[in-house]
Design an enzyme around this catalytic site. Structure first.
Site, PDB file in Angstrom:
ATOM      1  N   TYR A   1      -5.461   4.404  -0.421  1.00 31.80           N
ATOM      2  CA  TYR A   1      -6.479   3.515  -0.982  1.00 31.80           C
ATOM      3  C   TYR A   1      -5.981   2.753  -2.212  1.00 31.80           C
ATOM      4  O   TYR A   1      -6.725   2.550  -3.163  1.00 31.80           O
ATOM      5  CB  TYR A   1      -7.753   4.295  -1.330  1.00 31.80           C
ATOM      6  CG  TYR A   1      -8.052   5.414  -0.380  1.00 31.80           C
ATOM      7  CD1 TYR A   1      -8.184   5.179   0.992  1.00 31.80           C
ATOM      8  CD2 TYR A   1      -8.172   6.729  -0.812  1.00 31.80           C
ATOM      9  CE1 TYR A   1      -8.436   6.208   1.887  1.00 31.80           C
ATOM     10  CE2 TYR A   1      -8.425   7.763   0.065  1.00 31.80           C
ATOM     11  CZ  TYR A   1      -8.553   7.502   1.410  1.00 31.80           C
ATOM     12  OH  TYR A   1      -8.787   8.530   2.297  1.00 31.80           O
ATOM     13  N   HIS A   2      -4.737   2.274  -2.160  1.00 32.81           N
ATOM     14  CA  HIS A   2      -4.158   1.548  -3.289  1.00 32.81           C
ATOM     15  C   HIS A   2      -3.610   0.182  -2.888  1.00 32.81           C
ATOM     16  O   HIS A   2      -2.470  -0.150  -3.198  1.00 32.81           O
ATOM     17  CB  HIS A   2      -3.030   2.373  -3.920  1.00 32.81           C
ATOM     18  CG  HIS A   2      -3.439   3.713  -4.402  1.00 32.81           C
ATOM     19  ND1 HIS A   2      -2.544   4.769  -4.530  1.00 32.81           N
ATOM     20  CD2 HIS A   2      -4.643   4.195  -4.798  1.00 32.81           C
ATOM     21  CE1 HIS A   2      -3.188   5.839  -4.983  1.00 32.81           C
ATOM     22  NE2 HIS A   2      -4.459   5.510  -5.149  1.00 32.81           N
ATOM     23  N   PRO A   3      -4.390  -0.661  -2.206  1.00 31.47           N
ATOM     24  CA  PRO A   3      -3.862  -1.979  -1.827  1.00 31.47           C
ATOM     25  C   PRO A   3      -3.714  -2.882  -3.049  1.00 31.47           C
ATOM     26  O   PRO A   3      -4.603  -2.937  -3.906  1.00 31.47           O
ATOM     27  CB  PRO A   3      -4.927  -2.509  -0.863  1.00 31.47           C
ATOM     28  CG  PRO A   3      -6.197  -1.853  -1.308  1.00 31.47           C
ATOM     29  CD  PRO A   3      -5.797  -0.481  -1.776  1.00 31.47           C
TER      30      PRO A   3
ATOM     31  N   GLU B   1       0.842  -1.193   0.000  1.00 34.03           N
ATOM     32  CA  GLU B   1       0.000   0.000   0.000  1.00 34.03           C
ATOM     33  C   GLU B   1       0.878   1.244   0.000  1.00 34.03           C
ATOM     34  O   GLU B   1       1.973   1.240   0.580  1.00 34.03           O
ATOM     35  CB  GLU B   1      -0.926  -0.015   1.232  1.00 34.03           C
ATOM     36  CG  GLU B   1      -1.787   1.202   1.445  1.00 34.03           C
ATOM     37  CD  GLU B   1      -2.777   1.489   0.326  1.00 34.03           C
ATOM     38  OE1 GLU B   1      -2.338   2.065  -0.680  1.00 34.03           O
ATOM     39  OE2 GLU B   1      -3.976   1.181   0.472  1.00 34.03           O
ATOM     40  N   HIS B   2       0.427   2.277  -0.679  1.00 36.61           N
ATOM     41  CA  HIS B   2       1.153   3.543  -0.706  1.00 36.61           C
ATOM     42  C   HIS B   2       1.028   4.257   0.638  1.00 36.61           C
ATOM     43  O   HIS B   2      -0.067   4.663   1.035  1.00 36.61           O
ATOM     44  CB  HIS B   2       0.602   4.442  -1.813  1.00 36.61           C
ATOM     45  CG  HIS B   2       1.017   4.031  -3.189  1.00 36.61           C
ATOM     46  ND1 HIS B   2       0.166   4.064  -4.275  1.00 36.61           N
ATOM     47  CD2 HIS B   2       2.203   3.583  -3.666  1.00 36.61           C
ATOM     48  CE1 HIS B   2       0.811   3.663  -5.358  1.00 36.61           C
ATOM     49  NE2 HIS B   2       2.045   3.351  -5.012  1.00 36.61           N
TER      50      HIS B   2
END
Length: 539
Positions: free
Chosen positions: A467-469, A290-291
């Site tokens: 919100y980038h899993p 994740e970011h």
């Protein structure tokens, strides 16, 4: 009975439903746990502020307590409606760097180099600026510039140039590095989600059935073959059979969860929850990336920012009327209007930090409403290629229980050091001449937070994600890979995973456009496979 059953009507599932049903001979079923996306909060871009806390459209997950972040639970919103997370996101259109995809191929995933995936990016896109080497027109997903920008958005870009960053007009062109304005997935002032782009225009096809409020329980397996999906709609259990393929597009949290609930995963994890192992795949749920993201928030004295102060609310009423009549102005904004891609140090070859500027003072995913009573702005600093790895596991064998999410962010010294550098670089921009007559005080982390150690503690206390899993059903051919380079689950027939979970490593930017690209490419792979077979089931 259908040829294809797709689980999840998100960014990938909507694409697959469209492309697979283009041939009227293909019978396609799309299952979605949420309901309709037809709501002003979804389609008005500024509605994102409300969507962060609307259970109707948002799973509103939380992680387990994070040992690397002062034992906090981290909020993880995910879309629960047609369009999935593309219906609740900030609508930024970013692809990442060519090197990201070339790296996937270097890992052994043939056909995933940038030259291979670029045609799918272009096919999916309608670029309002027109077609060129990197952009397409005529595709379902509308990509446009923001018509009206907050003045502070422009100030951020000017300040970035003043401290030595270059201007970049297209973050998805030949070079990503630089400061500039974001393009977004909007059409005529409204959100252009995957549902708006791909699903609604074809939803009445006679060979496509879309079932909402369908809570999937498991994939039904028979002799190592995926043959059906079971789901609850209300209190009634249903089964839908697939004669060709079951396709999981439930996202990086729920695709691995459904695999494990169906007996596919690490043996120890399955037995822990009294699930009979059907096929042992130790990589299911591992490799979560994740970011990592943190905010630098400042007060401003021009009163041009979005605020809940009386003057700001009065302005908002006028802006709402403007939007209703023109589809322009503040309500057409994604809240993230400008930003950039920069390097944390000279040691990295390509940008490893993403900046996102919002003309509003915010914290905790916008849930700390008290901060919005200030006139201020927020700058996200986001680590693009973190080394930290987390995991997804089960809380129980009950499909209604949320997955157990362990992001494990800031687990390496390198990630921590890069984020400290990022905070310092954002402060350099805020201290540029452009902001001297605009900025008053720094709210977060605060002017008293100056040393590396203090910034590190701020990160552990406040860092979140954007919100980038990805990565929990990673593509590859090693022992921890879950799918091959055609996205077929290793060791299982007629089962694919098509969503961001298949990414072996994070791309350097927002993940929505890449997920749509993955689904475009997957549709070709699926249809190619189907052409080699002949269904024995008449329709």
């Amino acid at each position: 009975m259908f040829h294809y059953v797709i689980v999840g009507a998100g960014s990938a599932g909507c694409v697959l439903a469209n492309r697979l049903s283009e041939n009227p001979d293909n019978q396609v079923c799309l299952l979605e746990a949420g309901g309709s996306d037809k709501h002003p909060a979804v389609y008005i871009p500024l509605g994102i502020a409300a969507l962060m806390q609307m259970k109707r459209f948002n799973w509103m997950f939380n992680t387990a307590r994070q040992a690397t972040q002062n034992n906090r639970e981290i909020y993880c919103p995910r879309g629960k409606t047609l369009g999935g997370s593309s219906s609740i996101n900030a609508m930024l259109y970013i692809r990442g760097q060519a090197q990201d995809y070339d790296h996937w191929q270097d890992l052994g995933n043939q056909g995933w180099a940038f030259k291979d995936v670029l045609p799918y990016f272009k096919r999916s896109q309608h670029q309002e600026r027109g077609a060129d080497e990197f952009h397409g027109v005529g595709g379902p997903l509308n990509v446009c510039d923001l018509e009206v920008k907050n003045p502070l958005t422009t100030s951020f870009v000017k300040a970035g140039l003043q401290v030595g960053h270059k201007y970049t007009a297209d973050f998805n062109g030949k070079t990503q590095e630089g400061i500039g304005y974001y393009q977004g997935t909007r059409r005529k002032g409204q959100r252009c989600s995957a549902a708006a782009a791909y699903l609604h225009p074809v939803i009445n096809r006679s060979n496509l059935k879309v079932i909402t409020n369908a809570m999937v329980q498991r994939i039904v397996m028979k002799n190592g073959v995926a043959v059906a999906v079971e789901y609850y709609q209300g209190n009634t259990l249903h089964r839908v059979d697939a004669t060709r393929e079951v396709i999981l597009s439930a996202g990086s949290f729920q695709s691995p969860q459904l695999l494990m609930l169906s007996g596919i995963g690490a043996e120890q994890e399955l037995k822990k929850h009294n699930i009979d192992p059907v096929h042992i795949l130790p990589g299911v749920g591992q490799n979560l990336q994740e970011h990592i993201d943190v905010l630098v928030v400042s007060k401003e004295k021009t009163n041009q920012s979005i605020s809940l102060r009386p003057k700001g609310l009065l302005k908002g009423i006028g802006e709402l009327l403007r939007y209703l009549f023109t589809r322009q102005g503040m309500f057409a904004s994604t809240l993230v209007e400008s930003g950039g891609f920069i390097k944390s140090s000279d040691k990295v070859n390509t940008p490893d930090l993403q900046l996102q500027f919002s003309p509003i003072a915010m914290d905790d995913h916008g849930r700390r409403v008290s901060l919005m009573f200030n006139y201020g702005f927020s700058i996200h600093v986001c680590l693009l290629r973190p080394q930290s790895r987390g995991s997804i596991s089960l809380r129980s064998k009950d499909p209604n229980d949320a997955p157990l999410i362990d992001l494990n962010m800031l687990a390496t010294e390198n990630d921590l050091a890069c984020m400290v550098a990022g905070v310092r670089k954002v402060r350099e921009i805020i201290n540029a001449p452009e902001f001297q007559d605009i900025v008053t005080d720094e709210i977060l982390p605060g002017s008293d937070v100056t040393s590396d150690e203090q910034i590190e503690e701020y990160l552990r206390e406040k860092a979140n994600h954007v919100y980038h899993p990805v990565g929990t059903c990673k593509m590859g051919n090693d022992d921890m890979a879950v799918v091959d380079d055609e996205l077929r689950v290793h060791g299982v027939k007629n089962l694919r995973v098509v969503d961001a979970s298949i990414m072996p490593t994070l791309i350097s930017g927002n993940t929505n456009a890449p997920t749509i690209m993955i689904a475009e490419k997957a549709a070709d792979l699926i249809l190619k496979n189907a052409s080699l077979k002949t269904s024995t089931v008449p329709f």
